[in-house]
Design a protein around this motif. Structure first.
Motif, PDB file in Angstrom:
ATOM      1  N   GLY A   1       0.803  -1.217   0.000  1.00 37.42           N
ATOM      2  CA  GLY A   1       0.000   0.000   0.000  1.00 37.42           C
ATOM      3  C   GLY A   1       0.835   1.265   0.000  1.00 37.42           C
ATOM      4  N   MET A   2       1.916   1.264   0.774  1.00 39.52           N
ATOM      5  CA  MET A   2       2.769   2.443   0.813  1.00 39.52           C
ATOM      6  C   MET A   2       3.486   2.653  -0.512  1.00 39.52           C
ATOM      7  N   ALA A   3       3.984   1.572  -1.115  1.00 37.75           N
ATOM      8  CA  ALA A   3       4.728   1.706  -2.370  1.00 37.75           C
ATOM      9  C   ALA A   3       3.838   2.161  -3.517  1.00 37.75           C
ATOM     10  N   VAL A   4       2.644   1.579  -3.638  1.00 37.49           N
ATOM     11  CA  VAL A   4       1.758   1.975  -4.735  1.00 37.49           C
ATOM     12  C   VAL A   4       1.284   3.416  -4.542  1.00 37.49           C
ATOM     13  N   SER A   5       1.086   3.837  -3.303  1.00 34.67           N
ATOM     14  CA  SER A   5       0.672   5.220  -3.021  1.00 34.67           C
ATOM     15  C   SER A   5       1.754   6.205  -3.449  1.00 34.67           C
ATOM     16  N   LEU A   6       2.997   5.895  -3.102  1.00 35.65           N
ATOM     17  CA  LEU A   6       4.109   6.785  -3.462  1.00 35.65           C
ATOM     18  C   LEU A   6       4.273   6.874  -4.977  1.00 35.65           C
ATOM     19  N   ALA A   7       4.200   5.730  -5.653  1.00 38.60           N
ATOM     20  CA  ALA A   7       4.376   5.741  -7.105  1.00 38.60           C
ATOM     21  C   ALA A   7       3.268   6.530  -7.784  1.00 38.60           C
ATOM     22  N   ALA A   8       2.028   6.338  -7.349  1.00 39.37           N
ATOM     23  CA  ALA A   8       0.912   7.066  -7.954  1.00 39.37           C
ATOM     24  C   ALA A   8       1.003   8.559  -7.681  1.00 39.37           C
ATOM     25  N   ARG A   9       1.429   8.905  -6.485  1.00 38.56           N
ATOM     26  CA  ARG A   9       1.563  10.326  -6.126  1.00 38.56           C
ATOM     27  C   ARG A   9       2.637  11.008  -6.970  1.00 38.56           C
ATOM     28  N   ARG A  10       3.719  10.269  -7.247  1.00 39.94           N
ATOM     29  CA  ARG A  10       4.786  10.829  -8.096  1.00 39.94           C
ATOM     30  C   ARG A  10       4.290  11.102  -9.512  1.00 39.94           C
TER      31      ARG A  10
ATOM     32  N   ALA B   1     -16.839  -9.198  -7.585  1.00 40.28           N
ATOM     33  CA  ALA B   1     -16.377 -10.144  -8.594  1.00 40.28           C
ATOM     34  C   ALA B   1     -17.556 -10.768  -9.338  1.00 40.28           C
ATOM     35  N   THR B   2     -17.344 -11.078 -10.601  1.00 39.16           N
ATOM     36  CA  THR B   2     -18.325 -11.808 -11.390  1.00 39.16           C
ATOM     37  C   THR B   2     -18.318 -13.277 -10.951  1.00 39.16           C
ATOM     38  N   PRO B   3     -19.309 -14.064 -11.369  1.00 40.36           N
ATOM     39  CA  PRO B   3     -19.295 -15.494 -11.031  1.00 40.36           C
ATOM     40  C   PRO B   3     -18.020 -16.203 -11.493  1.00 40.36           C
ATOM     41  N   GLU B   4     -17.380 -15.672 -12.539  1.00 43.37           N
ATOM     42  CA  GLU B   4     -16.134 -16.267 -13.024  1.00 43.37           C
ATOM     43  C   GLU B   4     -14.921 -15.766 -12.249  1.00 43.37           C
ATOM     44  N   GLY B   5     -15.123 -14.809 -11.332  1.00 45.20           N
ATOM     45  CA  GLY B   5     -14.033 -14.310 -10.515  1.00 45.20           C
ATOM     46  C   GLY B   5     -13.372 -13.055 -11.038  1.00 45.20           C
ATOM     47  N   ALA B   6     -13.874 -12.493 -12.140  1.00 45.37           N
ATOM     48  CA  ALA B   6     -13.280 -11.280 -12.705  1.00 45.37           C
ATOM     49  C   ALA B   6     -13.648 -10.065 -11.861  1.00 45.37           C
ATOM     50  N   LEU B   7     -12.697  -9.146 -11.727  1.00 42.62           N
ATOM     51  CA  LEU B   7     -12.906  -7.923 -10.957  1.00 42.62           C
ATOM     52  C   LEU B   7     -13.101  -6.736 -11.891  1.00 42.62           C
ATOM     53  N   PRO B   8     -13.744  -5.671 -11.417  1.00 42.98           N
ATOM     54  CA  PRO B   8     -13.860  -4.462 -12.242  1.00 42.98           C
ATOM     55  C   PRO B   8     -12.486  -3.943 -12.650  1.00 42.98           C
ATOM     56  N   LYS B   9     -12.424  -3.306 -13.820  1.00 44.00           N
ATOM     57  CA  LYS B   9     -11.132  -2.827 -14.310  1.00 44.00           C
ATOM     58  C   LYS B   9     -10.529  -1.751 -13.423  1.00 44.00           C
ATOM     59  N   TRP B  10     -11.367  -1.096 -12.616  1.00 41.36           N
ATOM     60  CA  TRP B  10     -10.863  -0.035 -11.741  1.00 41.36           C
ATOM     61  C   TRP B  10     -10.367  -0.553 -10.401  1.00 41.36           C
ATOM     62  N   LEU B  11     -10.511  -1.859 -10.159  1.00 43.38           N
ATOM     63  CA  LEU B  11     -10.072  -2.437  -8.889  1.00 43.38           C
ATOM     64  C   LEU B  11      -8.831  -3.288  -9.109  1.00 43.38           C
ATOM     65  N   HIS B  12      -7.776  -3.008  -8.356  1.00 43.31           N
ATOM     66  CA  HIS B  12      -6.488  -3.673  -8.534  1.00 43.31           C
ATOM     67  C   HIS B  12      -6.047  -4.330  -7.229  1.00 43.31           C
ATOM     68  N   LEU B  13      -5.437  -5.498  -7.331  1.00 34.25           N
ATOM     69  CA  LEU B  13      -4.864  -6.188  -6.178  1.00 34.25           C
ATOM     70  C   LEU B  13      -3.361  -5.966  -6.162  1.00 34.25           C
ATOM     71  N   SER B  14      -2.805  -5.823  -4.961  1.00 30.99           N
ATOM     72  CA  SER B  14      -1.371  -5.558  -4.856  1.00 30.99           C
ATOM     73  C   SER B  14      -0.787  -6.296  -3.662  1.00 30.99           C
TER      74      SER B  14
ATOM     75  N   ILE C   1       9.365 -12.615  -0.076  1.00 28.04           N
ATOM     76  CA  ILE C   1      10.117 -11.496   0.494  1.00 28.04           C
ATOM     77  C   ILE C   1       9.408 -10.178   0.202  1.00 28.04           C
ATOM     78  N   VAL C   2       9.599  -9.226   1.103  1.00 26.54           N
ATOM     79  CA  VAL C   2       8.893  -7.952   0.995  1.00 26.54           C
ATOM     80  C   VAL C   2       9.438  -7.101  -0.148  1.00 26.54           C
ATOM     81  N   ASP C   3      10.708  -7.282  -0.513  1.00 28.40           N
ATOM     82  CA  ASP C   3      11.285  -6.488  -1.599  1.00 28.40           C
ATOM     83  C   ASP C   3      10.517  -6.695  -2.907  1.00 28.40           C
ATOM     84  N   SER C   4      10.095  -7.928  -3.179  1.00 24.71           N
ATOM     85  CA  SER C   4       9.346  -8.185  -4.406  1.00 24.71           C
ATOM     86  C   SER C   4       7.954  -7.556  -4.337  1.00 24.71           C
ATOM     87  N   VAL C   5       7.358  -7.529  -3.154  1.00 26.22           N
ATOM     88  CA  VAL C   5       6.080  -6.833  -2.966  1.00 26.22           C
ATOM     89  C   VAL C   5       6.231  -5.363  -3.335  1.00 26.22           C
ATOM     90  N   THR C   6       7.283  -4.745  -2.817  1.00 25.40           N
ATOM     91  CA  THR C   6       7.506  -3.320  -3.043  1.00 25.40           C
ATOM     92  C   THR C   6       7.725  -3.017  -4.523  1.00 25.40           C
TER      93      THR C   6
END
Length: 301
Positions: A20-29, A264-277, A286-291
């Motif tokens: 959450g912190m890494a994606v927030s920083l990247a988007a803010r930049r 999610a749809t019955p097939e498991g698809a998520l809206p295009k505006w929703l992202h998992l991280s 390891i946390v480095d790969s998460v970041t």
């Protein structure tokens, strides 16, 4: 009661751990307006209870504790112009691109263009295992034991059996030994220890943790407080008692996608505006790969 959207943002990030912190920083930049919601009173997520080293080798080329790793990002976020809401739970996310939040000021709704779910993982609990017997005090998941000891300063017991040999179980076995506690055995159903080779060497081997393979726990003993477990050899079927006053389970993690279920749809698809991280998308070693992956996602938003 209908609660109107009182806050508008480009990106809502749910979860203030490494992802959450890494994606927030990247988007803010990239110039995006970002609101980061975290249910704990501080940012950092699981990193705050990790007092051991092993973090930051890839991102910082340093050997940091989890707390030190988190602190680097927290400092940057504090100066990045990101709206941070700690002590705040996201109760629901709607198809109308609004989310209902509960924070220190009460309930309010946030409208957004993109949403990133970075809620991390849930630990598999005793209820997910086929274990009979009583349910006395003294049974913890490895993450709960880590939080109680490292954030709360609590003791959890003196004679400990660990079920499962995942990384957090091995790390806690080492910490128990360093605290002068008796780690009676680590029990693993596979024919080898799990987790990273680094942890097997630095935890199990270095601290001579007894490892019982091809075995499981099929019964918990004791009333009031656990007094032991019944171990079962998976090859011979032989059962035997191991006395202990604490059982710690380290039997796996499940990505926490609770807030996605109704989207999610019955097939498991998520809206295009929703992202998992991060670990919410898939469990990382390891946390480095998460970041790194979260930085890449933030750049694309």
């Amino acid at each position: 009661m209908s609660i109107p959207a009182t806050i508008k943002t480009d990106i809502l990030v749910i979860g203030g751990g490494a992802a959450g912190m890494a994606v927030s920083l990247a988007a803010r930049r990239k110039g995006k307006r970002v609101l980061l919601a975290e249910h704990d009173i501080v940012l950092g997520g699981i990193l705050n209870q990790c007092v051991h080293q092993g973090f930051g080798h890839a991102v910082f080329q340093e050997d940091l504790t989890g707390r030190e790793y988190a602190a680097r990002f927290i400092h940057e976020i504090e100066n990045a112009g990101i709206m941070v809401c700690t002590g705040t739970a996201v109760l629901s996310v709607g198809v109308d691109r609004t989310a209902l939040l509960s924070g220190p000021e009460g309930l309010y709704r946030v409208g957004f263009e993109q949403c990133v779910l970075a809620a991390g993982c849930l630990e598999r609990t005793l209820e997910s295992l086929n274990i009979s017997g009583t349910r006395p005090a003294g049974v913890f998941t490895a993450g709960t034991a880590q939080q109680l000891m490292n954030r709360g300063g609590y003791g959890i017991g003196k004679q400990i059996v660990i079920l499962g040999s995942g990384d957090i179980g091995q790390i806690m076995a080492r910490q128990f030994r360093q605290a002068g506690l008796d780690v009676i055995a680590m029990i693993e159903q596979m024919d080898h220890a799990g987790g990273l080779a680094r942890n097997r060497k630095e935890c199990l081997e270095a601290f001579q943790i007894p490892l019982i393979l091809k075995t499981t726990v099929d019964e918990i003993l004791g009333c009031g407080r656990i007094t032991g477990v019944m171990a079962r050899d998976l090859e011979s079927g032989r059962r035997y008692r191991i006395s202990c006053d604490t059982l710690v389970t380290a039997v796996g993690l499940i990505p926490d996608r609770t807030l996605c279920r109704e989207l999610a749809t019955p097939e498991g698809a998520l809206p295009k505006w929703l992202h998992l991280s991060g670990n919410c998308e898939s469990v990382h070693d390891i946390v480095d790969s998460v970041t790194r992956e979260a930085f890449a996602l933030g750049d694309r938003l």
